[in-house]
Motif scaffolding. Sequence first.
Motif, mmCIF file in Angstrom:
data_model
loop_
_atom_site.group_PDB
_atom_site.id
_atom_site.type_symbol
_atom_site.label_atom_id
_atom_site.label_comp_id
_atom_site.label_asym_id
_atom_site.label_seq_id
_atom_site.Cartn_x
_atom_site.Cartn_y
_atom_site.Cartn_z
ATOM 1 N N GLU A 39 0.769 -1.286 0.056
ATOM 2 C CA GLU A 39 0.073 -0.006 0.098
ATOM 3 C C GLU A 39 0.804 1.321 0.077
ATOM 4 O O GLU A 39 0.620 2.306 -0.578
ATOM 5 C CB GLU A 39 -0.933 -0.080 1.076
ATOM 6 N N ARG A 42 2.424 1.872 -3.465
ATOM 7 C CA ARG A 42 1.245 2.313 -4.262
ATOM 8 C C ARG A 42 0.938 3.438 -4.168
ATOM 9 O O ARG A 42 1.007 4.591 -5.133
ATOM 10 C CB ARG A 42 0.103 1.381 -4.137
ATOM 11 N N ASN A 43 0.888 4.051 -3.084
ATOM 12 C CA ASN A 43 0.717 5.435 -2.636
ATOM 13 C C ASN A 43 1.854 6.524 -3.026
ATOM 14 O O ASN A 43 1.544 7.346 -3.619
ATOM 15 C CB ASN A 43 0.459 5.787 -1.259
ATOM 16 N N ASP A 46 1.421 6.594 -6.870
ATOM 17 C CA ASP A 46 0.422 7.562 -7.345
ATOM 18 C C ASP A 46 0.615 9.043 -6.961
ATOM 19 O O ASP A 46 0.181 10.020 -7.741
ATOM 20 C CB ASP A 46 -0.901 7.051 -6.444
ATOM 21 N N ASP A 47 1.649 9.519 -6.013
ATOM 22 C CA ASP A 47 1.853 10.835 -5.641
ATOM 23 C C ASP A 47 3.032 11.407 -6.329
ATOM 24 O O ASP A 47 3.310 12.713 -6.080
ATOM 25 C CB ASP A 47 2.182 10.940 -4.279
#
Length: 66
Positions: A39, A42-43, A46-47
């Motif tokens: 997680e 993934r974050n 994405d940022d």
Amino acid sequence: MFGGLGVPELLLILAIVIAIFGAGKLAGIGGALGSSIREFRRNVRDDEPVRPAERAEEPRDTTPRA
């Protein structure tokens, strides 16, 4: 990196951890740690800033031409 930790020392540490938490609880902790790392990655991915070429295109004129 670990200094003088060898295989016998790591096995002793693993045995102590299993004795404290139990095998079932240890598997749950490992699964939770793995999903937390996934997680987080993934974050972070994405940022990332969006490059100009990746931004949404401007809306096209869809009116029929004569």
